[in-house]
Design an enzyme around this catalytic site. Structure first.
Site, PDB file in Angstrom:
ATOM      1  N   ARG A  41       0.843  -1.198   0.000  1.00 24.51           N
ATOM      2  CA  ARG A  41       0.000   0.000   0.000  1.00 24.51           C
ATOM      3  C   ARG A  41       0.880   1.250   0.000  1.00 24.51           C
ATOM      4  O   ARG A  41       1.975   1.255   0.561  1.00 24.51           O
ATOM      5  CB  ARG A  41      -0.907  -0.019   1.242  1.00 24.51           C
ATOM      6  CG  ARG A  41      -2.055   0.977   1.206  1.00 24.51           C
ATOM      7  CD  ARG A  41      -3.042   0.653   2.332  1.00 24.51           C
ATOM      8  NE  ARG A  41      -2.399   0.797   3.630  1.00 24.51           N
ATOM      9  CZ  ARG A  41      -2.399   1.928   4.335  1.00 24.51           C
ATOM     10  NH1 ARG A  41      -2.995   3.012   3.854  1.00 24.51           N
ATOM     11  NH2 ARG A  41      -1.818   1.980   5.512  1.00 24.51           N
ATOM     12  N   ASN A  51       7.912   0.905   0.574  1.00 26.39           N
ATOM     13  CA  ASN A  51       8.023  -0.299  -0.249  1.00 26.39           C
ATOM     14  C   ASN A  51       8.879  -0.129  -1.495  1.00 26.39           C
ATOM     15  O   ASN A  51       9.362  -1.118  -2.048  1.00 26.39           O
ATOM     16  CB  ASN A  51       6.623  -0.783  -0.653  1.00 26.39           C
ATOM     17  CG  ASN A  51       5.825  -1.261   0.532  1.00 26.39           C
ATOM     18  OD1 ASN A  51       6.281  -2.113   1.284  1.00 26.39           O
ATOM     19  ND2 ASN A  51       4.637  -0.700   0.723  1.00 26.39           N
ATOM     20  N   SER A 109      -7.723  -1.352   6.965  1.00 26.50           N
ATOM     21  CA  SER A 109      -7.912  -2.583   6.185  1.00 26.50           C
ATOM     22  C   SER A 109      -6.887  -3.631   6.604  1.00 26.50           C
ATOM     23  O   SER A 109      -5.723  -3.330   6.857  1.00 26.50           O
ATOM     24  CB  SER A 109      -7.756  -2.295   4.688  1.00 26.50           C
ATOM     25  OG  SER A 109      -8.722  -1.364   4.257  1.00 26.50           O
ATOM     26  N   SER A 111      -4.713  -7.339   5.998  1.00 27.12           N
ATOM     27  CA  SER A 111      -4.093  -8.090   4.904  1.00 27.12           C
ATOM     28  C   SER A 111      -5.056  -9.138   4.377  1.00 27.12           C
ATOM     29  O   SER A 111      -5.143  -9.380   3.159  1.00 27.12           O
ATOM     30  CB  SER A 111      -2.807  -8.753   5.394  1.00 27.12           C
ATOM     31  OG  SER A 111      -1.859  -7.795   5.796  1.00 27.12           O
ATOM     32  N   GLN A 132       5.918 -10.464   2.536  1.00 27.07           N
ATOM     33  CA  GLN A 132       5.989  -9.077   2.956  1.00 27.07           C
ATOM     34  C   GLN A 132       7.215  -8.390   2.357  1.00 27.07           C
ATOM     35  O   GLN A 132       8.329  -8.922   2.433  1.00 27.07           O
ATOM     36  CB  GLN A 132       5.995  -8.979   4.478  1.00 27.07           C
ATOM     37  CG  GLN A 132       4.736  -9.533   5.110  1.00 27.07           C
ATOM     38  CD  GLN A 132       4.450  -8.934   6.468  1.00 27.07           C
ATOM     39  OE1 GLN A 132       3.383  -8.394   6.700  1.00 27.07           O
ATOM     40  NE2 GLN A 132       5.389  -9.059   7.381  1.00 27.07           N
ATOM     41  N   ARG A 190      16.075 -19.876  36.144  1.00 22.33           N
ATOM     42  CA  ARG A 190      16.343 -19.374  34.801  1.00 22.33           C
ATOM     43  C   ARG A 190      17.207 -20.366  34.026  1.00 22.33           C
ATOM     44  O   ARG A 190      18.307 -20.712  34.461  1.00 22.33           O
ATOM     45  CB  ARG A 190      17.070 -18.027  34.872  1.00 22.33           C
ATOM     46  CG  ARG A 190      16.247 -16.901  35.451  1.00 22.33           C
ATOM     47  CD  ARG A 190      17.105 -15.669  35.702  1.00 22.33           C
ATOM     48  NE  ARG A 190      17.601 -15.110  34.469  1.00 22.33           N
ATOM     49  CZ  ARG A 190      16.999 -14.125  33.781  1.00 22.33           C
ATOM     50  NH1 ARG A 190      15.879 -13.616  34.251  1.00 22.33           N
ATOM     51  NH2 ARG A 190      17.519 -13.667  32.667  1.00 22.33           N
TER      52      ARG A 190
END
Length: 436
Positions: A41, A51, A109, A111, A132, A190
């Protein structure tokens, strides 16, 4: 959930070892249409037009599109976008474009909504790989191995993860009661890292899903689902500006640069005009014409020479200013200066042959239409960040810096990085042969 540990073991080069002439995808009998889909987008809030911003000389989206194309496992490769510039870049990298509707282009919106719209408009698609654009260290072998988990092992969905060894805590706030409590450890016990398998975290690189799962159940992860584990070095994500320089260093080391192995060049041609100079001519009161050269660029050329790369600076016979400075350039850089005509390739072919080299052994830096043929031929090629589109489309690397402002230095460093990668690869090959 059905799951099995799946780690990519093909190594850093993976698909790069395949020849450039590898055959196109042949669909196995009974297997439906497999499509790669990158959602891009135009309204990125963290980094505007993220992008298609240049990352290590390639538009961000170009890294995943190249990996998708070279995997030879997709019947079609798509970019879903609402932006004209992203559409142009997507097509330049060989992708088809799904021009998404306004209804799925809002900030709110999801994906899933966009992918569902894509499938409704392309009903022939049976399996979607949602990749992606912000995962530039994706390699073809990741895609191949993950898709095999659907087509050969029978899973309905596969998603990529990275294993993390991080202790997590959470805050609990109930009225006046505020506490911090552990989520995945007992503080008094731990575990050591080597005694703990860690946790699987989605890294967002890809989600493979069958059409029925996406359309009927409204999910990318469901049915018979499993994960594909990627090594940490390939798990890169970019959300905000501070991520960019880190991602750039990671992708230069672990990114997929195509089917060729890292190029080692022995000769570099550099067009003086527009690369070493900024394209402006200064006029003195007496009418003398002058240009400026950045000392970072000349230092970069000397770095190449020290590493055994011969450098030849090109000046056009049609450019009297560049010709007049040829001797000074030779003195300042220690490089040979060569005059070329309107088509540099015609002058350089004989020289490359004379030195018993091929064009894959050559690096070329140019900045305009006359350089296009050489940019296409050279094993490594680059243009400054302000080069015209016709030149940047032909180059394998687009610099961040502009001509005369450090672009040559940047490309010199890139050449040396490729040389270092190739040397490291040779050493690893020797180790592997000795081991086996």
């Amino acid at each position: 959930i059905m799951a099995e540990r799946k780690r990519g073991l093909s190594g850093e080069n993976g698909e790069q070892d395949r020849p450039a002439s590898a055959s196109k995808r042949v669909r196995p009998e009974g297997q439906g249409h497999v499509a790669a889909l990158v959602l891009a987008r135009g309204g990125s809030k963290g980094i505007p037009l993220k992008n298609i911003k240049m990352l290590a000389g390639v538009p961000l989206i170009g890294w995943v599109l190249r990996a998708a194309r070279d995997s030879d496992r997709f019947d079609s490769v798509w970019v879903s976008t609402d932006h004209d510039e992203i559409e142009k870049v997507a097509k330049a990298w060989g992708a088809k474009v799904h021009r998404r509707s306004p209804e799925v282009s809002r900030d709110s919106s999801s994906s899933l909504e966009t992918i569902q719209e894509f499938i409704r408009l392309n009903p022939e698609v049976d399996i979607v790989c949602h990749m992606q654009a912000t995962s530039p260290c994706l390699h073809p072998f990741h895609i191949q191995e993950a898709l095999d988990m659907i087509t050969k092992q029978g899973y309905d969905s596969v998603f990529s993860v990275v294993r993390r060894h991080q202790f997590r805590w959470t805050e609990i706030k109930k009225g006046s009661d505020e506490r911090t409590v552990p989520l995945n450890l007992v503080p008094t016990k731990r575990p050591r890292r080597q005694d703990w398998d860690g946790e699987l975290c989605e890294n967002g690189s890809f989600y493979f899903s069958k059409k029925q799962l996406i359309m009927s159940e409204g999910s990318l992860q469901g049915g018979s689902v499993t994960y594909y584990e990627m090594l940490p070095e390939y798990s890169v994500d970019i959300d905000v500006d501070i991520d960019w320089p880190v991602a750039e260093q990671r992708v230069l080391r672990f990114g997929y640069f195509g089917r060729h192995k890292p190029e080692v060049v022995h000769l570099m041609f550099c067009n003086v005009s527009g690369c070493l100079t900024e394209g402006r001519i200064f006029l003195s009161l007496s009418g003398e014409e002058m240009v400026s050269i950045n000392t970072r660029d000349t230092a970069g050329l000397r770095m190449l020479k020290e590493e055994g790369v011969e450098v030849i600076l090109l000046v056009s016979r049609l450019d009297p200013v560049a010709q007049s400075m040829a001797d000074k350039l030779a003195q300042r850089t220690g490089c040979q200066v060569l005059q070329v005509g309107a088509e540099p390739q015609e002058d350089l072919n004989a020289l490359v042959e004379q030195k018993k080299l091929s064009w894959k052994d050559v690096a070329y830096m140019g900045n305009d239409q006359p350089d296009v043929k050489c940019l296409n031929l050279a094993g490594l090629s680059a243009v400054p960040g302000d080069a015209p589109v016709v030149a940047s489309n032909a180059a394998k690397y687009t610099c961040h810096s502009k001509g005369g402002s450090g672009a040559v230095r940047e490309f010199c460093e890139y050449i040396l990085l490729q040389k270092k990668k190739a040397k490291s690869q040779v050493q690893q090959d020797r180790i592997d042969r000795h081991h086996f």
